[in-house]
Scaffold this motif. Structure first.
Motif, PDB file in Angstrom:
ATOM      1  N   UNK A 110       0.832  -1.206   0.000  1.00  0.00           N
ATOM      2  CA  UNK A 110       0.000   0.000   0.000  1.00  0.00           C
ATOM      3  C   UNK A 110       0.871   1.262   0.000  1.00  0.00           C
ATOM      4  N   UNK A 111       0.577   2.150  -0.941  1.00  0.00           N
ATOM      5  CA  UNK A 111       1.198   3.476  -0.976  1.00  0.00           C
ATOM      6  C   UNK A 111       0.057   4.470  -0.800  1.00  0.00           C
ATOM      7  N   UNK A 152       2.964   0.408 -13.903  1.00  0.00           N
ATOM      8  CA  UNK A 152       2.336  -0.029 -12.664  1.00  0.00           C
ATOM      9  C   UNK A 152       2.263  -1.552 -12.656  1.00  0.00           C
ATOM     10  N   UNK A 153       2.500  -2.180 -11.500  1.00  0.00           N
ATOM     11  CA  UNK A 153       2.573  -3.640 -11.455  1.00  0.00           C
ATOM     12  C   UNK A 153       1.223  -4.322 -11.665  1.00  0.00           C
ATOM     13  N   UNK A 154       1.273  -5.520 -12.171  1.00  0.00           N
ATOM     14  CA  UNK A 154       0.070  -6.312 -12.439  1.00  0.00           C
ATOM     15  C   UNK A 154      -0.692  -6.651 -11.168  1.00  0.00           C
ATOM     16  N   UNK A 155      -0.034  -6.619 -10.031  1.00  0.00           N
ATOM     17  CA  UNK A 155      -0.681  -6.926  -8.752  1.00  0.00           C
ATOM     18  C   UNK A 155      -1.642  -5.832  -8.291  1.00  0.00           C
ATOM     19  N   UNK A 156      -1.536  -4.646  -8.868  1.00  0.00           N
ATOM     20  CA  UNK A 156      -2.337  -3.493  -8.445  1.00  0.00           C
ATOM     21  C   UNK A 156      -3.823  -3.745  -8.681  1.00  0.00           C
ATOM     22  N   UNK A 157      -4.622  -3.605  -7.604  1.00  0.00           N
ATOM     23  CA  UNK A 157      -6.062  -3.834  -7.676  1.00  0.00           C
ATOM     24  C   UNK A 157      -6.875  -2.555  -7.508  1.00  0.00           C
ATOM     25  N   UNK A 158      -6.336  -1.571  -6.789  1.00  0.00           N
ATOM     26  CA  UNK A 158      -7.055  -0.322  -6.551  1.00  0.00           C
ATOM     27  C   UNK A 158      -6.126   0.860  -6.774  1.00  0.00           C
ATOM     28  N   UNK A 179      -9.545  -2.681 -10.066  1.00  0.00           N
ATOM     29  CA  UNK A 179     -10.939  -2.676  -9.633  1.00  0.00           C
ATOM     30  C   UNK A 179     -11.590  -1.317  -9.858  1.00  0.00           C
ATOM     31  N   UNK A 180     -10.828  -0.235  -9.682  1.00  0.00           N
ATOM     32  CA  UNK A 180     -11.337   1.116  -9.969  1.00  0.00           C
ATOM     33  C   UNK A 180     -10.238   2.001 -10.467  1.00  0.00           C
TER      34      UNK A 180
END
Length: 180
Positions: A110-111, A152-158, A179-180
């Motif tokens: 989280x950043x 941005x990394x593929x793991x990013x969800x939000x 997700x958004x």
């Protein structure tokens, strides 16, 4: 610890778990800090707030959290390596810092809001494989010198609003998994 001059450098400082809230706030004689030990997991909010002379920080591999405004206003800070194992960078942690380049370890999850806002970043790199899940509003905003490509990394969800507002990136590669 080793104190040099009027505390120009703190070396081998072993904190028991946390560098405390406002521990060195506005202490303008400090040039470098080396934090060591097996217990340090958190740099609390405002710990080095507005230490305008701070140029270099060495962090231990046990560090997990950099608190709110921990290095905010450290306008001379250009040399810091974020350790593998760091999971969270809280609100405004490096706001208005002198950082020109940052490599985010693969352990970051989280950043938070304005974490690197209004700094001097020219380059951002996310180590792979990344664990980054959430990137909050304005996380990198107003880094006018940021250029090139940010992936941005593929793991990013939000991802929040205006993360790169007022930056001059040529390309921002966004994963399709958001997700958004």
């Amino acid at each position: 610890h080793e104190l040099v001059g009027a505390i120009l450098a703190l070396q081998h400082v072993d904190f028991a778990g946390v560098v405390g809230y406002q521990a060195f706030v506005a202490y303008t004689a400090l040039n470098s800090v080396t934090l060591r030990g097996t217990q340090l997991h958190t740099i609390a909010g405002h710990a080095f707030y507005h230490v305008t002379t701070l140029r270099k920080v060495v962090l231990p591999p046990t560090l997990r959290v950099i608190g709110q405004c921990a290095f905010c206003g450290c306008s001379s800070l250009t040399d810091i390596v974020l350790p593998d194992g760091l999971q969270q960078i809280q609100d405004s942690a490096f706001l208005k810092s002198g950082l020109t380049s940052i490599t985010l370890p693969s352990s970051i999850v989280h950043i938070a809001t304005r974490a690197f806002g209004m700094s001097r970043l020219e380059r951002i790199e996310f180590k792979k494989p990344s664990s980054l899940f959430q990137l909050d509003d304005y996380a990198f905003h107003a880094n006018a010198t940021l250029n090139g490509t940010v992936e941005l990394p593929a793991s990013l969800q939000q991802i929040g609003y205006d993360v790169f507002k007022n930056c001059h990136c040529e390309t921002i590669r966004v994963p399709t998994t958001l997700a958004r």
